[in-house]
Write a protein that holds these residues in place. Structure first.
Motif, PDB file in Angstrom:
ATOM      1  N   LYS A 101      42.533 -12.166  88.071  1.00  0.00           N
ATOM      2  CA  LYS A 101      41.901 -12.218  86.753  1.00  0.00           C
ATOM      3  C   LYS A 101      40.728 -13.193  86.807  1.00  0.00           C
ATOM      4  CE  LYS A 101      42.803 -12.555  81.837  1.00  0.00           C
ATOM      5  NZ  LYS A 101      43.759 -12.831  80.746  1.00  0.00           N
TER       6      LYS A 101
ATOM      7  N   VAL B   8      37.723  -4.211  85.957  1.00  0.00           N
ATOM      8  CA  VAL B   8      38.121  -3.539  84.710  1.00  0.00           C
ATOM      9  C   VAL B   8      38.376  -4.622  83.667  1.00  0.00           C
ATOM     10  CG1 VAL B   8      39.096  -1.457  85.740  1.00  0.00           C
ATOM     11  CG2 VAL B   8      40.566  -3.451  85.459  1.00  0.00           C
ATOM     12  N   THR B   9      38.254  -4.226  82.402  1.00  0.00           N
ATOM     13  CA  THR B   9      38.579  -5.162  81.333  1.00  0.00           C
ATOM     14  C   THR B   9      39.491  -4.460  80.330  1.00  0.00           C
ATOM     15  OG1 THR B   9      37.705  -6.698  79.685  1.00  0.00           O
ATOM     16  CG2 THR B   9      36.474  -4.642  79.988  1.00  0.00           C
ATOM     17  N   TYR B  10      39.981  -5.212  79.345  1.00  0.00           N
ATOM     18  CA  TYR B  10      40.953  -4.686  78.375  1.00  0.00           C
ATOM     19  C   TYR B  10      40.441  -3.401  77.714  1.00  0.00           C
ATOM     20  CZ  TYR B  10      43.180  -9.279  78.705  1.00  0.00           C
ATOM     21  OH  TYR B  10      43.800 -10.417  79.149  1.00  0.00           O
TER      22      TYR B  10
ATOM     23  N   PHE C 247      39.569  -8.062  85.274  1.00  0.00           N
ATOM     24  CA  PHE C 247      40.452  -8.010  86.438  1.00  0.00           C
ATOM     25  C   PHE C 247      39.651  -7.400  87.581  1.00  0.00           C
ATOM     26  CE2 PHE C 247      43.341  -7.607  82.801  1.00  0.00           C
ATOM     27  CZ  PHE C 247      44.308  -8.550  83.101  1.00  0.00           C
TER      28      PHE C 247
ATOM     29  N   ILE D 101      43.339  -2.325  92.772  1.00  0.00           N
ATOM     30  CA  ILE D 101      44.401  -2.785  91.888  1.00  0.00           C
ATOM     31  C   ILE D 101      45.347  -1.633  91.560  1.00  0.00           C
ATOM     32  CG2 ILE D 101      43.287  -2.281  89.673  1.00  0.00           C
ATOM     33  CD1 ILE D 101      44.120  -5.017  88.658  1.00  0.00           C
TER      34      ILE D 101
END
Lengths: 287, 174
Positions: free
Chosen positions: B21, B121-123, B161, B171
């Motif tokens: 993260k 990537v993000t939320y 991430f 991931i």
């Protein structure tokens, strides 16, 4: 005969667009919070925590839950004893435009081939005539990350449930991390190809039910298949896929599976699967 | 958790590992399908791009309209797979990294490794929350595309991430 003015519908549509896009459905929020408790991986908890926090920020700051404010799908149930004065379709599309503008939502609608017209309408309008004099209107702003994962399969009429189940679970597996899990999975079984798709989409409007432990107990001891049992069975199978929140692993791949069934032809068995991302947004008003 | 700030260099991003993260501060550039199409045309015709690819992170994002008194509207990531067709040429032209959601094709994973680039990537589906990390927004190019225009965003502690690192590790499980 009850008279409803189209102009009034316009205002209601505008209001519902904002309500749906800014405020997460309470049943979804409850399901997310319950999923948060059940996850034991730190990352899955971190992501579910962000999703829950997102709904609080959206409400407080009056921002759209997701930047993809969807293609608005409008479900109408019009009582046959109602007379509508004015142009209903026009009023609905005007309402969508006004709601999307007022709510600072995203203009995501284009000409499918030229791709260059940015508009807030037209939406997709499904109309059902029902008995009585009620007018029910629901707005479902459907994001397209998840809409792109839709599947339809025309099964042989005597296909058994295990194969249908495999198709539904496989659809979710193929969507994987790409359609914003945890998902709500809408399933339409029966009718014609188009109607099965409609049923699957409409299944997303059903309230996400919380399965109490007594229900789980009942399920285990009663293998006779009702819709609830099928939904529960599918939900468990999907959650064993370990896709998890954001596709990064975990117990929560779906929050719910909702099934709608309708009679079909002796020669067919259409099954449609329509996935929603965790930001399942809809708002309803009954007049 | 690691903090990272722009300008980024290949040295900095090559130390990151898939799954980590990261909180990012600095400048990122939004671009979706239509903006990518124009960037590719510009590269092919040898025209100057609206920003320098060599130290840039492209964010796959098309925000909602900006409400009065706010810096930006809802601004979460869009599906990266759709952009895969445009990415090889951008990586070849020196693009440092990308931010989006979901998987990339096998070809892109290989190219990320080859060019020592990175994919975050993000939320996903958290556009309202992510707007809180944006401190400044400026339209750089293609304003006629509305939400698909290129915006320069200044972010602070933007949560990411590492999804595919410079070694091509991912991931995602498959």
């Amino acid at each position: 005969m009850r008279v409803i003015f189209a102009e009034k519908i316009k205002d209601i549509v505008a209001e519902l667009c904002i309500q749906a896009n800014l405020y997460l459905r309470k049943d979804i929020l409850r399901a997310l919070k319950s999923a948060y408790q059940k996850e034991d991986s730190q990352r899955a908890k971190d992501i579910l925590g962000a999703i829950i926090k997102n709904s609080e920020v959206a409400e407080k700051e009056r921002l759209a839950l997701c930047q993809d404010t969807g293609l608005p799908v409008v479900f109408l149930e019009i009582g046959q004893e109602i007379k509508i004065k004015g142009n209903l379709k026009k009023a609905i599309n005007k309402g969508l435009e006004s709601g999307y503008k007022k709510g600072f939502l995203r203009n995501s609608i284009v000409n499918p081939l030229k791709r260059d017209l940015l508009r807030f309408s037209p939406g997709i309008i499904h109309t059902e005539i029902v008995k009585g004099n009620r007018f029910k209107i629901t707005i479902l702003p459907k994001g397209f990350g998840c809409e792109n994962e839709t599947q339809l399969k025309m099964f042989n009429p005597l296909t058994d449930w295990s194969q249908i189940k495999r198709f539904i679970v496989e659809t979710v597996r193929l969507a994987g991390p790409d359609a914003c899990p945890p998902y709500i999975v809408g399933v339409g079984i029966g009718g014609t190809s188009d109607y099965a798709c409609f049923l699957a989409k409409k299944a997303l409007l059903k309230k996400v039910v919380f399965h109490p432990p007594s229900f789980i107990h009942y399920k285990i001891h009663n293998m006779k298949y009702g819709i609830r049992e099928m939904e529960y069975d599918l939900l468990n199978a999907i959650n064993r896929l370990n896709i998890g929140p954001m596709g990064l692993g975990g117990r929560t791949t779906a929050l719910a599976v909702n099934i709608n069934i309708y009679p079909t032809h002796i020669a067919g068995l259409p099954v449609a699967v329509n996935i929603s991302c965790h930001a399942l947004r809809s708002a309803t008003k009954v007049l | 958790m690691q903090r990272l700030s722009t300008p980024l260099t290949r040295d900095k991003i090559n130390k990151l590992k898939a799954g980590q993260k990261v909180l990012l501060s600095g400048k990122i550039y939004t671009a979706r399908d239509q903006a990518h199409k124009r960037l590719i045309e510009a590269i092919k015709q040898g025209r100057k791009l609206p920003f320098n690819l060599k130290e840039a992170l492209i964010y796959y994002c098309g925000p909602t309209q900006t409400p009065r008194g706010k810096i930006i509207g809802s601004c979460g990531p869009t599906t990266s797979l759709r952009i895969d067709g445009f990415t090889p040429l951008l990586l070849k032209a020196g693009l440092l990294g990308m931010i989006g959601k979901g998987r990339r094709s096998y070809e892109i994973v290989k190219l990320i490794k080859k060019h020592k680039a990175i994919y975050f990537v993000t939320y996903a589906g958290c556009g309202a929350l992510l707007s809180r990390y944006v401190k400044k927004k400026e339209c750089l190019a293609y304003s006629d595309l509305g939400p698909e225009a290129i915006f320069k965003l200044e972010v602070e502690d933007f949560p990411l991430f590492v999804a595919i690192d410079a070694e091509g590790r991912s991931i995602y499980k498959d």
